[in-house]
Design a protein around this motif. Structure first.
Motif, PDB file in Angstrom:
ATOM      1  N   PHE A 100       0.833  -1.202   0.000  1.00  0.00           N
ATOM      2  CA  PHE A 100       0.000   0.000   0.000  1.00  0.00           C
ATOM      3  C   PHE A 100       0.877   1.266   0.000  1.00  0.00           C
ATOM      4  O   PHE A 100       0.641   2.199  -0.762  1.00  0.00           O
ATOM      5  CB  PHE A 100      -0.932   0.002   1.228  1.00  0.00           C
ATOM      6  N   LEU A 101       1.907   1.291   0.864  1.00  0.00           N
ATOM      7  CA  LEU A 101       2.798   2.442   0.936  1.00  0.00           C
ATOM      8  C   LEU A 101       3.575   2.620  -0.379  1.00  0.00           C
ATOM      9  O   LEU A 101       3.756   3.758  -0.852  1.00  0.00           O
ATOM     10  CB  LEU A 101       3.774   2.300   2.096  1.00  0.00           C
ATOM     11  N   LEU A 102       4.002   1.522  -0.960  1.00  0.00           N
ATOM     12  CA  LEU A 102       4.707   1.593  -2.235  1.00  0.00           C
ATOM     13  C   LEU A 102       3.788   2.147  -3.318  1.00  0.00           C
ATOM     14  O   LEU A 102       4.195   3.001  -4.107  1.00  0.00           O
ATOM     15  CB  LEU A 102       5.226   0.196  -2.630  1.00  0.00           C
ATOM     16  N   GLY A 103       2.538   1.712  -3.343  1.00  0.00           N
ATOM     17  CA  GLY A 103       1.557   2.221  -4.308  1.00  0.00           C
ATOM     18  C   GLY A 103       1.285   3.701  -4.082  1.00  0.00           C
ATOM     19  O   GLY A 103       1.213   4.490  -5.030  1.00  0.00           O
ATOM     20  N   ALA A 104       1.136   4.083  -2.803  1.00  0.00           N
ATOM     21  CA  ALA A 104       0.887   5.492  -2.480  1.00  0.00           C
ATOM     22  C   ALA A 104       2.082   6.348  -2.897  1.00  0.00           C
ATOM     23  O   ALA A 104       1.917   7.443  -3.450  1.00  0.00           O
ATOM     24  CB  ALA A 104       0.612   5.651  -0.989  1.00  0.00           C
ATOM     25  N   LEU A 105       3.272   5.833  -2.661  1.00  0.00           N
ATOM     26  CA  LEU A 105       4.481   6.560  -3.059  1.00  0.00           C
ATOM     27  C   LEU A 105       4.547   6.708  -4.574  1.00  0.00           C
ATOM     28  O   LEU A 105       4.892   7.775  -5.086  1.00  0.00           O
ATOM     29  CB  LEU A 105       5.721   5.826  -2.533  1.00  0.00           C
ATOM     30  N   LEU A 106       4.182   5.667  -5.285  1.00  0.00           N
ATOM     31  CA  LEU A 106       4.176   5.712  -6.750  1.00  0.00           C
ATOM     32  C   LEU A 106       3.152   6.744  -7.245  1.00  0.00           C
ATOM     33  O   LEU A 106       3.444   7.537  -8.136  1.00  0.00           O
ATOM     34  CB  LEU A 106       3.868   4.312  -7.317  1.00  0.00           C
ATOM     35  N   VAL A 107       1.959   6.753  -6.667  1.00  0.00           N
ATOM     36  CA  VAL A 107       0.926   7.722  -7.051  1.00  0.00           C
ATOM     37  C   VAL A 107       1.407   9.147  -6.750  1.00  0.00           C
ATOM     38  O   VAL A 107       1.254  10.054  -7.572  1.00  0.00           O
ATOM     39  CB  VAL A 107      -0.403   7.423  -6.322  1.00  0.00           C
ATOM     40  N   TYR A 108       2.027   9.325  -5.586  1.00  0.00           N
ATOM     41  CA  TYR A 108       2.549  10.637  -5.212  1.00  0.00           C
ATOM     42  C   TYR A 108       3.618  11.098  -6.210  1.00  0.00           C
ATOM     43  O   TYR A 108       3.626  12.250  -6.640  1.00  0.00           O
ATOM     44  CB  TYR A 108       3.133  10.595  -3.790  1.00  0.00           C
ATOM     45  N   ALA A 109       4.515  10.203  -6.571  1.00  0.00           N
ATOM     46  CA  ALA A 109       5.585  10.555  -7.508  1.00  0.00           C
ATOM     47  C   ALA A 109       5.007  10.947  -8.866  1.00  0.00           C
ATOM     48  O   ALA A 109       5.444  11.929  -9.477  1.00  0.00           O
ATOM     49  CB  ALA A 109       6.561   9.384  -7.649  1.00  0.00           C
ATOM     50  N   ILE A 110       4.024  10.192  -9.342  1.00  0.00           N
ATOM     51  CA  ILE A 110       3.412  10.498 -10.642  1.00  0.00           C
ATOM     52  C   ILE A 110       2.708  11.849 -10.591  1.00  0.00           C
ATOM     53  O   ILE A 110       2.850  12.667 -11.499  1.00  0.00           O
ATOM     54  CB  ILE A 110       2.443   9.373 -11.067  1.00  0.00           C
ATOM     55  N   MET A 111       1.977  12.087  -9.508  1.00  0.00           N
ATOM     56  CA  MET A 111       1.262  13.359  -9.386  1.00  0.00           C
ATOM     57  C   MET A 111       2.240  14.529  -9.284  1.00  0.00           C
ATOM     58  O   MET A 111       2.046  15.577  -9.914  1.00  0.00           O
ATOM     59  CB  MET A 111       0.330  13.331  -8.177  1.00  0.00           C
ATOM     60  N   SER A 112       3.298  14.350  -8.513  1.00  0.00           N
ATOM     61  CA  SER A 112       4.295  15.417  -8.381  1.00  0.00           C
ATOM     62  C   SER A 112       4.945  15.716  -9.721  1.00  0.00           C
ATOM     63  O   SER A 112       5.132  16.872 -10.091  1.00  0.00           O
ATOM     64  CB  SER A 112       5.378  15.022  -7.374  1.00  0.00           C
ATOM     65  N   PHE A 113       5.296  14.674 -10.448  1.00  0.00           N
ATOM     66  CA  PHE A 113       5.920  14.840 -11.752  1.00  0.00           C
ATOM     67  C   PHE A 113       4.985  15.576 -12.705  1.00  0.00           C
ATOM     68  O   PHE A 113       5.386  16.496 -13.403  1.00  0.00           O
ATOM     69  CB  PHE A 113       6.312  13.465 -12.313  1.00  0.00           C
ATOM     70  N   THR A 114       3.712  15.189 -12.699  1.00  0.00           N
ATOM     71  CA  THR A 114       2.731  15.820 -13.583  1.00  0.00           C
ATOM     72  C   THR A 114       2.531  17.287 -13.214  1.00  0.00           C
ATOM     73  O   THR A 114       2.536  18.166 -14.079  1.00  0.00           O
ATOM     74  CB  THR A 114       1.382  15.072 -13.504  1.00  0.00           C
ATOM     75  N   VAL A 115       2.359  17.560 -11.932  1.00  0.00           N
ATOM     76  CA  VAL A 115       2.157  18.930 -11.469  1.00  0.00           C
ATOM     77  C   VAL A 115       3.401  19.768 -11.785  1.00  0.00           C
ATOM     78  O   VAL A 115       3.303  20.899 -12.270  1.00  0.00           O
ATOM     79  CB  VAL A 115       1.830  18.967  -9.960  1.00  0.00           C
ATOM     80  N   ASP A 116       4.577  19.207 -11.530  1.00  0.00           N
ATOM     81  CA  ASP A 116       5.820  19.913 -11.794  1.00  0.00           C
ATOM     82  C   ASP A 116       5.956  20.237 -13.281  1.00  0.00           C
ATOM     83  O   ASP A 116       6.314  21.356 -13.643  1.00  0.00           O
ATOM     84  CB  ASP A 116       7.011  19.075 -11.317  1.00  0.00           C
ATOM     85  N   ASN A 117       5.640  19.267 -14.148  1.00  0.00           N
ATOM     86  CA  ASN A 117       5.714  19.515 -15.593  1.00  0.00           C
ATOM     87  C   ASN A 117       4.706  20.572 -16.026  1.00  0.00           C
ATOM     88  O   ASN A 117       5.008  21.421 -16.875  1.00  0.00           O
ATOM     89  CB  ASN A 117       5.503  18.228 -16.387  1.00  0.00           C
TER      90      ASN A 117
END
Length: 168
Positions: free
Chosen positions: A17-34
């Motif tokens: 669950f934590l790994l999935g949440a971290l992956l979702v967070y990373a994708i969202m951060s990358f998208t927002v940053d871009n």
């Protein structure tokens, strides 16, 4: 053992669950940053473009010309011609450029015509200043002449005596 297996399963589930949440967070951060970077690039382009707005450049060139800063006015008009070549302001700018060049030529001609008189006035002022300084130094020298000669005599007296004694 069953208790241990349940704990291990729960730990694995929490880890996944934590790994999935971290992956979702990373994708969202990358998208927002871009998206933010893309917005920043668009804003920078818009700001850069606003620097080259034809009316603004033309008004700047007129103000620079009126203040006698012909080289800066010509540079501003060059920027106008490069960035807004087909605009109405560019057409007005070409007319303004001709008048700026005429004004610049007239100013240079006025300078060349006035130059001999300006040089003569400057020369006379500088001559008067140097003569005044020279007169002040001469007066100071005359004022202190007796003291200067006395001091020089005191320094040279023994040498003059030796020369006198060897002659006589």
């Amino acid at each position: 053992m069953e208790q241990k297996e349940k704990i291990v399963k729960i730990a694995k589930s929490v880890g996944i669950f934590l790994l999935g949440a971290l992956l979702v967070y990373a994708i969202m951060s990358f998208t927002v940053d871009n998206n933010l970077k893309a917005d920043n690039v668009e804003l920078a382009k818009a700001l850069d473009t606003s620097r080259y707005e034809a009316p603004r450049l033309l008004e700047d060139a007129k103000a620079q010309s009126e203040s006698g800063n012909y080289s800066k006015a010509k540079l501003t008009l060059t920027t106008l011609f490069e960035n807004q070549p087909g605009s109405q302001e560019a057409a007005e700018g070409r007319v303004l450029l001709v008048s700026i060049e005429d004004e610049e030529l007239a100013a240079n001609n006025r300078w060349e015509a006035a130059l001999p008189q300006i040089r003569e006035e400057w020369f006379n002022t500088m001559s008067e200043k140097l003569l005044a300084e020279s007169d002040e130094e001469r007066l100071e020298l005359e004022k202190n002449l007796n003291k200067i000669i006395t001091d020089a005599w005191d320094k040279a007296k023994s040498k003059v005596r030796e020369e006198w004694a060897t002659e006589g």
